[in-house]
Design an enzyme around this catalytic site. Structure first.
Site, mmCIF file in Angstrom:
data_model
loop_
_atom_site.group_PDB
_atom_site.id
_atom_site.type_symbol
_atom_site.label_atom_id
_atom_site.label_comp_id
_atom_site.label_asym_id
_atom_site.label_seq_id
_atom_site.Cartn_x
_atom_site.Cartn_y
_atom_site.Cartn_z
ATOM 1 N N SER A 142 0.875 -1.167 0.000
ATOM 2 C CA SER A 142 0.000 0.000 0.000
ATOM 3 C C SER A 142 0.908 1.211 0.000
ATOM 4 C CB SER A 142 -0.859 -0.015 1.264
ATOM 5 O OG SER A 142 -1.458 1.237 1.500
ATOM 6 N N TYR A 155 -1.765 0.533 10.759
ATOM 7 C CA TYR A 155 -1.825 -0.049 9.424
ATOM 8 C C TYR A 155 -0.541 0.282 8.655
ATOM 9 C CZ TYR A 155 -3.393 -0.858 4.607
ATOM 10 O OH TYR A 155 -3.502 -1.285 3.314
ATOM 11 N N LYS A 159 2.235 -2.237 6.940
ATOM 12 C CA LYS A 159 2.564 -2.172 5.517
ATOM 13 C C LYS A 159 4.026 -1.778 5.296
ATOM 14 C CE LYS A 159 -1.168 -3.860 3.990
ATOM 15 N NZ LYS A 159 -1.151 -5.123 3.247
#
Length: 179
Positions: A142, A155, A159
């Site tokens: 991402s 998050y 990632k």
């Protein structure tokens, strides 16, 4: 649709980006094992693949469990005879502000996004070595793996880890993986 006799696994492919990746592979002639933890969504997606005439099957599993990842690869090889591509796509977002994130949410995010990628990569690489062929391992990341965002701190951290695993794989050449 061409026939290329290649086999792919796409984790987290009952919907969203994973489904789109799996559909493209199937359209391009791959036999595809779709995978998800959500059995109902996976069953519906498998029917869509079958209705399009795609050579596909489905596996219900949890990427955060190493044994599930190993069984996913084993089942795929039993069904299709080999493995050529493994796409670590399954993931979840944690949108809780960093200061408020609870232990369970933090653990779940790392278990799925990071450990799931590690376990999938290990299972696929071992299969490539076993079948004496090179294959591709693709880890979906991402933009959050390159930059951090205020509401996506946890998050982004997961990632960043996946991005680092991509760099590790490229620099240190995991046995059996084609570069």
């Amino acid at each position: 649709m061409s026939t290329i006799n290649k086999v792919a696994i796409v984790t987290g492919s009952a919907g969203g980006l994973g489904k789109a990746i799996a559909l493209r592979l199937a359209h391009n002639g791959f036999s595809v094992m779709i995978h998800d933890i959500n059995k109902d969504a996976l069953t519906k997606t498998l029917q869509e693949f079958k209705d399009k005439g795609y050579d596909s099957d489905a596996f219900v599993g949890d990427v955060s469990k190493k044994s599930d990842q190993e069984k996913l690869v084993q089942t795929t090889v039993e069904k299709f005879g080999r493995l050529d591509v493994f796409v670590n796509n399954a993931g979840i977002e944690a949108v809780t502000p960093f200061i408020d994130i609870e232990e369970d949410e933090l653990k779940k995010c790392f278990d799925i996004n990071v450990f799931g990628t590690v376990f999938g990569t290990q299972a696929a690489a071992k299969q490539f070595i076993k079948q004496h062929s090179k294959g591709k391992i693709i880890n979906a990341c991402s933009i959050a793996g390159q930059e951090s965002y205020t509401m996506l701190g946890t998050y982004s951290a997961t990632k960043h880890a996946v991005w680092s695993l991509n760099m590790f794989q490229a620099l240190y050449k995991i046995p059996g993986q084609q570069y």
